[in-house]
Write an enzyme that holds these catalytic residues in place. Structure first.
Site, PDB file in Angstrom:
ATOM      1  N   ASN A   1      -0.674 -34.360 -21.470  1.00  0.00           N
ATOM      2  CA  ASN A   1      -2.109 -34.147 -21.579  1.00  0.00           C
ATOM      3  C   ASN A   1      -2.369 -32.778 -22.197  1.00  0.00           C
ATOM      4  O   ASN A   1      -1.604 -31.860 -21.981  1.00  0.00           O
ATOM      5  CB  ASN A   1      -2.768 -34.212 -20.196  1.00  0.00           C
ATOM      6  CG  ASN A   1      -3.136 -35.638 -19.838  1.00  0.00           C
ATOM      7  OD1 ASN A   1      -3.577 -36.407 -20.686  1.00  0.00           O
ATOM      8  ND2 ASN A   1      -2.927 -35.988 -18.587  1.00  0.00           N
TER       9      ASN A   1
ATOM     10  N   ASN B   1      -2.280 -40.792 -11.564  1.00  0.00           N
ATOM     11  CA  ASN B   1      -1.811 -40.582 -10.189  1.00  0.00           C
ATOM     12  C   ASN B   1      -2.795 -41.076  -9.140  1.00  0.00           C
ATOM     13  O   ASN B   1      -2.398 -41.478  -8.057  1.00  0.00           O
ATOM     14  CB  ASN B   1      -1.605 -39.094  -9.915  1.00  0.00           C
ATOM     15  CG  ASN B   1      -0.454 -38.526 -10.689  1.00  0.00           C
ATOM     16  OD1 ASN B   1      -0.030 -39.115 -11.674  1.00  0.00           O
ATOM     17  ND2 ASN B   1       0.045 -37.409 -10.240  1.00  0.00           N
TER      18      ASN B   1
ATOM     19  N   TYR C   1     -17.399 -29.244  22.898  1.00  0.00           N
ATOM     20  CA  TYR C   1     -16.899 -27.882  23.030  1.00  0.00           C
ATOM     21  C   TYR C   1     -16.805 -27.581  24.524  1.00  0.00           C
ATOM     22  O   TYR C   1     -16.625 -28.510  25.326  1.00  0.00           O
ATOM     23  CB  TYR C   1     -17.819 -26.919  22.257  1.00  0.00           C
ATOM     24  CG  TYR C   1     -17.139 -25.642  21.880  1.00  0.00           C
ATOM     25  CD1 TYR C   1     -15.922 -25.642  21.197  1.00  0.00           C
ATOM     26  CD2 TYR C   1     -17.710 -24.415  22.203  1.00  0.00           C
ATOM     27  CE1 TYR C   1     -15.293 -24.460  20.867  1.00  0.00           C
ATOM     28  CE2 TYR C   1     -17.086 -23.223  21.872  1.00  0.00           C
ATOM     29  CZ  TYR C   1     -15.866 -23.248  21.211  1.00  0.00           C
ATOM     30  OH  TYR C   1     -15.245 -22.073  20.891  1.00  0.00           O
TER      31      TYR C   1
ATOM     32  N   ASP D   1       2.942 -34.280  -8.291  1.00  0.00           N
ATOM     33  CA  ASP D   1       3.419 -34.135  -9.678  1.00  0.00           C
ATOM     34  C   ASP D   1       4.793 -34.774  -9.859  1.00  0.00           C
ATOM     35  O   ASP D   1       5.175 -35.129 -10.970  1.00  0.00           O
ATOM     36  CB  ASP D   1       3.476 -32.661 -10.070  1.00  0.00           C
ATOM     37  CG  ASP D   1       2.144 -31.983  -9.859  1.00  0.00           C
ATOM     38  OD1 ASP D   1       1.160 -32.417 -10.474  1.00  0.00           O
ATOM     39  OD2 ASP D   1       2.072 -31.044  -9.039  1.00  0.00           O
TER      40      ASP D   1
ATOM     41  N   LYS E   1      -8.727 -32.569  -5.922  1.00  0.00           N
ATOM     42  CA  LYS E   1      -7.780 -33.510  -5.323  1.00  0.00           C
ATOM     43  C   LYS E   1      -8.307 -33.966  -3.959  1.00  0.00           C
ATOM     44  O   LYS E   1      -8.263 -35.150  -3.620  1.00  0.00           O
ATOM     45  CB  LYS E   1      -6.439 -32.794  -5.148  1.00  0.00           C
ATOM     46  CG  LYS E   1      -5.304 -33.718  -4.896  1.00  0.00           C
ATOM     47  CD  LYS E   1      -4.650 -34.088  -6.199  1.00  0.00           C
ATOM     48  CE  LYS E   1      -3.503 -35.042  -6.004  1.00  0.00           C
ATOM     49  NZ  LYS E   1      -2.800 -35.267  -7.249  1.00  0.00           N
TER      50      LYS E   1
ATOM     51  N   ALA F   1      12.475 -33.114 -18.870  1.00  0.00           N
ATOM     52  CA  ALA F   1      13.144 -33.124 -17.562  1.00  0.00           C
ATOM     53  C   ALA F   1      12.420 -32.206 -16.587  1.00  0.00           C
ATOM     54  O   ALA F   1      13.004 -31.357 -15.935  1.00  0.00           O
ATOM     55  CB  ALA F   1      14.609 -32.729 -17.715  1.00  0.00           C
TER      56      ALA F   1
ATOM     57  N   ALA G   1       9.148 -32.038 -13.460  1.00  0.00           N
ATOM     58  CA  ALA G   1       8.929 -32.651 -12.145  1.00  0.00           C
ATOM     59  C   ALA G   1       8.791 -34.175 -12.238  1.00  0.00           C
ATOM     60  O   ALA G   1       9.448 -34.919 -11.505  1.00  0.00           O
ATOM     61  CB  ALA G   1       7.687 -32.045 -11.505  1.00  0.00           C
ATOM     62  N   ALA G   2       7.955 -34.653 -13.160  1.00  0.00           N
ATOM     63  CA  ALA G   2       7.640 -36.084 -13.211  1.00  0.00           C
ATOM     64  C   ALA G   2       8.864 -36.918 -13.561  1.00  0.00           C
ATOM     65  O   ALA G   2       9.172 -37.909 -12.899  1.00  0.00           O
ATOM     66  CB  ALA G   2       6.519 -36.332 -14.217  1.00  0.00           C
TER      67      ALA G   2
ATOM     68  N   GLU H   1       1.159 -29.535  -4.665  1.00  0.00           N
ATOM     69  CA  GLU H   1       0.515 -29.708  -5.968  1.00  0.00           C
ATOM     70  C   GLU H   1       0.758 -28.491  -6.853  1.00  0.00           C
ATOM     71  O   GLU H   1       0.709 -27.357  -6.377  1.00  0.00           O
ATOM     72  CB  GLU H   1      -0.994 -29.867  -5.724  1.00  0.00           C
ATOM     73  CG  GLU H   1      -1.749 -30.432  -6.893  1.00  0.00           C
ATOM     74  CD  GLU H   1      -1.630 -31.954  -6.986  1.00  0.00           C
ATOM     75  OE1 GLU H   1      -1.326 -32.594  -5.976  1.00  0.00           O
ATOM     76  OE2 GLU H   1      -1.821 -32.467  -8.083  1.00  0.00           O
ATOM     77  N   ASP H   2       1.000 -28.754  -8.124  1.00  0.00           N
ATOM     78  CA  ASP H   2       0.998 -27.691  -9.136  1.00  0.00           C
ATOM     79  C   ASP H   2       1.909 -26.513  -8.790  1.00  0.00           C
ATOM     80  O   ASP H   2       1.488 -25.354  -8.794  1.00  0.00           O
ATOM     81  CB  ASP H   2      -0.445 -27.214  -9.393  1.00  0.00           C
ATOM     82  CG  ASP H   2      -1.252 -28.269 -10.137  1.00  0.00           C
ATOM     83  OD1 ASP H   2      -0.673 -29.312 -10.485  1.00  0.00           O
ATOM     84  OD2 ASP H   2      -2.457 -28.063 -10.376  1.00  0.00           O
TER      85      ASP H   2
END
Lengths: 450, 159
Positions: free
Chosen positions: A304, A335, A43, A166, A98, A199, A201-202, A140-141
Site C-alpha cells: 500500500n 485484515n 461502586y 501485521d 483499530k 520477507a 512480518a506478513a 500492532e505496527d
C-alpha cells in the site's frame, strides 16, 4: 499524494474530522444508573465483594468486570503503516482506529495502549504487567524482526490470547484468498509452487501458516531484498544470529530448488502463485516476470498505497487472478475481515491463545463464505460490508479453540454464531440509536458518496 | 543423535578445495560478533592454511563428509605451554558445519573425535577459540563440558 485516491483528499479530511471529534472512541456505561443510590452497587460499598472474590480467584475477574470483552491494542510506534518509526504518539490514531473497527465489526471493547518500551524485553514486561486488565492483546505496527520475538515470547508468557495483526491477520486473510484462488484455476495449494516476495512480518507469518496448512516447505520460495532465502546464501550465518526466522525458512525450504542468489525473475519462472508484501509499486514486480509464471498464475500484490504491480498489468501479462490491499480494487486482502471475528470467538470461549490452527480455521471460514456467494476472478475474498461474515469467523475460531483444548468454556458452532451475532447486533443498535438521535454530530466536512 | 551417513575422518589433500570454503565461512560468521574477527575472505589463503596443517604434525584437521560432500570442518593445533601443568593443550581454532546439516550432532562429533585425536597425541586438555560474544558457541561448548578458561582482550593499535 493528497490522500492518494485523486478525487478526495483523505488526509485533509481526516485531520479536520479527528480534531472535530477529538479522537474516535469513548467509554459509555452499560449498566442501569437510575439514581445516585445505584452507585452503591457499582461502586462502594457493594463493589467490595466482587473485588474480594476476584482478588481471591483472579479468573473470576472475567465474570465481574469488562475484562472478558476487553483487549489492548498495543504498539511502540516503531513501524506505523508505511510511515516507519514515528513513535507512540504517532501510532495512537491508528490504534484508536483499530479499536473502532474491533468494536464495530466484532463487538470487542479495545483500548489503545501506546508506550515507550522499545526494548523487546521491556515491551514483554509491560505486557505481563498489564495482563490482568485485559482478555486479550492485539499487537500492532512493531518493527521486524523484533515483532517475531515479541509475539513468540508473549504467546508463551501470557495466559490470554496475543495476536500480531501485521503477521497473523494479513497471513490469515491472504490464506483465505489463496484457498479460493486455486479453486478457480483448478490447482491444489499443497502442490503449487509458491513465491513469497518480501520477507517482512506478513510473509514470514504466511510461510508459517502455509506450512501448518500442509504446504511442503520445499514448494515455497521466500525472497528478501537480497534474493531467495537459501542455506547456501553468503549471509546465511549472519541471518542465524540476526534474523533466526529468515534463517529457519532458508533451512526448511532449501531455497525451493532455486540456486543461491536467485532473484525474483528466476523465482517467478514457472511459479503458480506469488504473494508480494514488499515495497510499493508500480513496477516492483515486473510484467515480464509475471509473463513467465505458470498458466493460471495467481498474483497477490499487497503493498500500500500502490501495489507491487497494477492488476491490469498483471492480467495483461497472463495472470488469472489478482488481489491487492486496496479497497478500490477487486479482491482486497483486508485484515478487518479476520481480526474482529477472531477476537470475538476467542473472547467468548475464553481461549488461552490463538494457534495457527485457529488462524487457519478463520481463513477457511472466510474462504467458505465467499465460495457460498459464488466465486469469480474478481471475488475470491468477501467484502468488508458483508456483515454476516464476522460472527461466522467467530464461530469457526471458537469451535477450533474448544477442539484444541485451549478454551476455558465450551461451545458449539451454532451457539457461538448466535452469541457473536447478538453481541455485534447490540453494538450496532446502540450505536445507531445514539447516532440517529444526533448525539454524534454529522461531520462538518465530508466526501461525496459513490 | 547420530546422523546416519555422516562420516568424520581426517582431512586429505582432495578435501582442501571444499573444506577451505567452510574455513572462510567460520570467519565471516564470527565477524558478526566482533569486527576483529573479519577475515581476508580469500579461499586461496584458506587452502594454503589447510595444506600447511595437513603436513604439520602439531595440527589436526577433521572433516564431516555426507554423500560425498564436505559438510563440516574442525581444525586444531597442539600448543606447548611449557609453564602449564596441562601442556600441551589442543586448541580448536575453527569449527564449522554448513547450515542445512546443523542440529544433527555433527559439530558434537567433530569436537569429541578431535578430543580423542588430540589426546592420542599427548594433549592434556582441549580448548576452543571463538568470539567473546558468540552465545551460540558458548552454550554449545558448555553443554560439552567446557568452561571459560582465559580471556583475550583486543584493541586496534593507535596512530
Amino acid at each position: 499524494m493528497g490522500g492518494e485516491a485523486g478525487k478526495v483528499d483523505w488526509y485533509k479530511l481526516s485531520v479536520e474530522l479527528h480534531r472535530f471529534y477529538g479522537g474516535k472512541i469513548e467509554t459509555i456505561p452499560k449498566v442501569p444508573i437510575r439514581r445516585v443510590k445505584d452507585f452503591a452497587i457499582w461502586y462502594t460499598p457493594g463493589v467490595a465483594e466482587p473485588s474480594r472474590r476476584a482478588g481471591k480467584n483472579p479468573d473470576e475477574s472475567f465474570e465481574y468486570t469488562s475484562r472478558w470483552n476487553t483487549i489492548a491494542v498495543v504498539s511502540d510506534g516503531t513501524r506505523v503503516l508505511g510511515l516507519g518509526n514515528i513513535g507512540p504518539e504517532g501510532a495512537y490514531p491508528v490504534m484508536e482506529g483499530k479499536a473502532l473497527i474491533y468494536k464495530f465489526l466484532g463487538g470487542v471493547d479495545a483500548v489503545p495502549l501506546v508506550h515507550r518500551a522499545r526494548d523487546p524485553d521491556k515491551f514483554l514486561e509491560l505486557l505481563e504487567l498489564v495482563e490482568p486488565s485485559f482478555g486479550g492483546i492485539n499487537l500492532e505496527d512493531i518493527e521486524s524482526p523484533k515483532c517475531f520475538y515479541i509475539l513468540e515470547e508473549a504467546r508463551k508468557r501470557l495466559k490470554i490470547p496475543v495476536w500480531h495483526d501485521d503477521q497473523q491477520g494479513t497471513a490469515s486473510v491472504t490464506l483465505a484468498g489463496l484457498i479460493n484462488a486455486v479453486k478457480l484455476v483448478g490447482k491444489d495449494l499443497r502442490k503449487a509452487r509458491i513465491v513469497l516476495f518480501g520477507a517482512g512480518a506478513a510473509n514470514i507469518a504466511l510461510y508459517r501458516l502455509l506450512k501448518a496448512y500442509g504446504v511442503p516447505p520445499e514448494n515455497i520460495a521466500v525472497l528478501d531484498s537480497k534474493g531467495v532465502l537459501h542455506p547456501d546464501r553468503d549471509d546465511i550465518d549472519r541471518l542465524m544470529v540476526r534474523h533466526p526466522w529468515k534463517y529457519q525458512i532458508a533451512i526448511e525450504t532449501k531455497g525451493a530448488g532455486l540456486r543461491p542468489g536467485a532473484g525474483p525473475e528466476e523465482a517467478l519462472k514457472g511459479a503458480d502463485i506469488v504473494v508480494a508484501a514488499s515495497k510499493p509499486g508500480p513496477g516492483t514486480i515486473k510484467k515480464e516476470w509475471v509473463a513467465q509464471m505458470a498458466k493460471g498464475a495467481i498474483v497477490f500484490a499487497e503493498a500500500n498505497p500502490v501495489p507491487e504491480i497494477w492488476p491490469w498489468e498483471a492480467k495483461e501479462a497472463g495472470a488469472a487472478i489478482v488481489a491487492t490491499g486496496r479497497s478500490d480494487l477487486p479482491n482486497q486482502v483486508n485484515n478487518s475481515l479476520a481480526f474482529p471475528g477472531i477476537f470475538r470467538g476467542v473472547l467468548d470461549v475464553r481461549a488461552k491463545t490463538i494457534t495457527d490452527e485457529m488462524a487457519i480455521a478463520a481463513a477457511e471460514e472466510i474462504a467458505r463464505f465467499a465460495e457460498e456467494k459464488g466465486l469469480h476472478e474478481d471475488y475470491i475474498i468477501p467484502k468488508m460490508d458483508e456483515w454476516d461474515l464476522y460472527p461466522r469467523v467467530a464461530a469457526a475460531v471458537a469451535v477450533k479453540a474448544v477442539e484444541q483444548g485451549l478454551a476455558r468454556k465450551t461451545t458449539t458452532y451454532k451457539e457461538e454464531l448466535e452469541r457473536a451475532k447478538s453481541i455485534i447486533d447490540l453494538t450496532h443498535k446502540k450505536y445507531m440509536l445514539i447516532y440517529r438521535e444526533g448525539l454524534i454530530k454529522p461531520p462538518p466536512v465530508d466526501y461525496e458518496e459513490g | 543423535m547420530h546422523e546416519p551417513g555422516v562420516v568424520i575422518r581426517e582431512a586429505m589433500e582432495p578435501d582442501v578445495e571444499q573444506a577451505a570454503k567452510l574455513l572462510v565461512r567460520f570467519y565471516t560468521f564470527n565477524e558478526e560478533f566482533d569486527p576483529a574477527w573479519s577475515a581476508v575472505e580469500s579461499v586461496e589463503k584458506a587452502q594454503e592454511v589447510l595444506r600447511a596443517s595437513l603436513g604439520d604434525p602439531s595440527a589436526i584437521v577433521l572433516v564431516a563428509e555426507f554423500e560425498g560432500r564436505i559438510v563440516g570442518l574442525a581444525r586444531a593445533l597442539l600448543v606447548e605451554e611449557p609453564l602449564l601443568a596441562n601442556s600441551p593443550i589442543g586448541v580448536l581454532k575453527e569449527l564449522y558445519v554448513i547450515p542445512e546439516m546443523r542440529r544433527r550432532g555433527i559439530a558434537t562429533r567433530l569436537v569429541e573425535e578431535m578430543g580423542e585425536a588430540l589426546r592420542s597425541r599427548g594433549a592434556k586438555a582441549l580448548a576452543a577459540e571463538f568470539p567473546a560474544r558468540n552465545m551460540v558457541a558458548e552454550s554449545f561448548y558448555e553443554k560439552l563440558g567446557f568452561r571459560p578458561f582465559k580471556s583475550v582482550y583486543i584493541r586496534e593499535t593507535q596512530g
